[in-house]
Enzyme design. Sequence first.
Site, mmCIF file in Angstrom:
data_model
loop_
_atom_site.group_PDB
_atom_site.id
_atom_site.type_symbol
_atom_site.label_atom_id
_atom_site.label_comp_id
_atom_site.label_asym_id
_atom_site.label_seq_id
_atom_site.Cartn_x
_atom_site.Cartn_y
_atom_site.Cartn_z
ATOM 1 N N LYS A 181 0.853 -1.179 0.000
ATOM 2 C CA LYS A 181 0.000 0.000 0.000
ATOM 3 C C LYS A 181 0.892 1.233 0.000
ATOM 4 O O LYS A 181 1.713 1.414 0.905
ATOM 5 C CB LYS A 181 -0.904 -0.014 1.227
ATOM 6 C CG LYS A 181 -1.767 1.233 1.355
ATOM 7 C CD LYS A 181 -2.750 1.089 2.496
ATOM 8 C CE LYS A 181 -3.544 2.364 2.684
ATOM 9 N NZ LYS A 181 -4.490 2.242 3.807
ATOM 10 N N LYS A 235 -2.159 -1.488 -3.786
ATOM 11 C CA LYS A 235 -3.037 -0.316 -3.715
ATOM 12 C C LYS A 235 -2.220 0.950 -3.784
ATOM 13 O O LYS A 235 -1.219 1.029 -3.060
ATOM 14 C CB LYS A 235 -3.803 -0.391 -2.390
ATOM 15 C CG LYS A 235 -4.647 0.810 -2.080
ATOM 16 C CD LYS A 235 -5.207 0.717 -0.693
ATOM 17 C CE LYS A 235 -5.907 2.028 -0.396
ATOM 18 N NZ LYS A 235 -6.344 2.104 0.963
#
Length: 311
Positions: A181, A235
């Site tokens: 992320k 992400k």
Amino acid sequence: MRRLVAEARLSVDDLVAPIFVREGIEEPRPVASLPGVMQHTVASAVKEARHLAGLGIPGLILFGVPATKDPSGSGAFAPSGVVQVALRELRDELGDEMVLMADLCLDEYTDHGHCGVLDGSGRVDNDRTLELYGRVAVAQAAAGADVVAPSGMMDGQVRAIRDALDGAGHPEVAILAYAAKYASALYGPFREAVDVSIAGGGDRRSYQLDPRNRREARLEVAEDVAEGADLVMVKPALAYLDVIADVRAAVDVPLAAYHVSGEYAMVKAAAERGWIDGPAVLREHLTAIRRAGADLVLTYAAAELAEALQA
Ligand code: PBG
């Protein structure tokens, strides 16, 4: 012929829909920067889930917006916390019709907006945060989550959560790790949706990945898999298709990608101005995420894509 030889396909089976559920409101409220997305009441979240299930969408992921926040984010693990309440209702109403996932983090619940608790000098305390993540996981599992999805990027979070779940009698609950992320500027509309601002104009660069780094993502993913992640996530998605492709090649667990709020909002904004064909761009973007190697995609466009794919 093109249909037969297409290499990547987008199907409703690949989609996971995020749902925001807010404590203490009577009616659902639209999120201005995410057209079509609502902050739901528990009751309207259940209705929305029924709608998604009817479209054939296999999974949803819940985010909570608590009425009050505190330094340790206690609303995230209280049995009466809004996500736990919503999970119990969804489980009662939907049975096994949809996979119920819960985002597992503290940022929506802390008054300082960080993903973990702070030490005396105002830094995120990784190891004290792990204990709390364990409690959140157990609360979510007890309320009916099939999958918990730690998004805080604390070191050791997957192992801490696996141990906590197993210790509390929830060995069957799976972990979808937000493994790679990035500290991205694309989460802006999401922070509006969950009413989060980081104290003192801070950021998450001390725990999220640096957008300049590609190899580091593979290291993060390998650690999470070694700690017991059942699925891993990259992400955001579109600016990180190289990372998705790398991770796909490096591990064999299912790979999720999060098509995040900013990615969705940009398409909606340009489409609203008539500058692009919104539905066509969304489809192209989502197909690209699949082509890069993601098995499943979390996207605010899940319902509209499902409708378009049916047509
Ligand atoms: C943290 C979390 C974030 C998102 C999902 N989980 C925000 C952040 O890290 O600041 C962003 C999702 C999106 O932008 O759509 N709980």
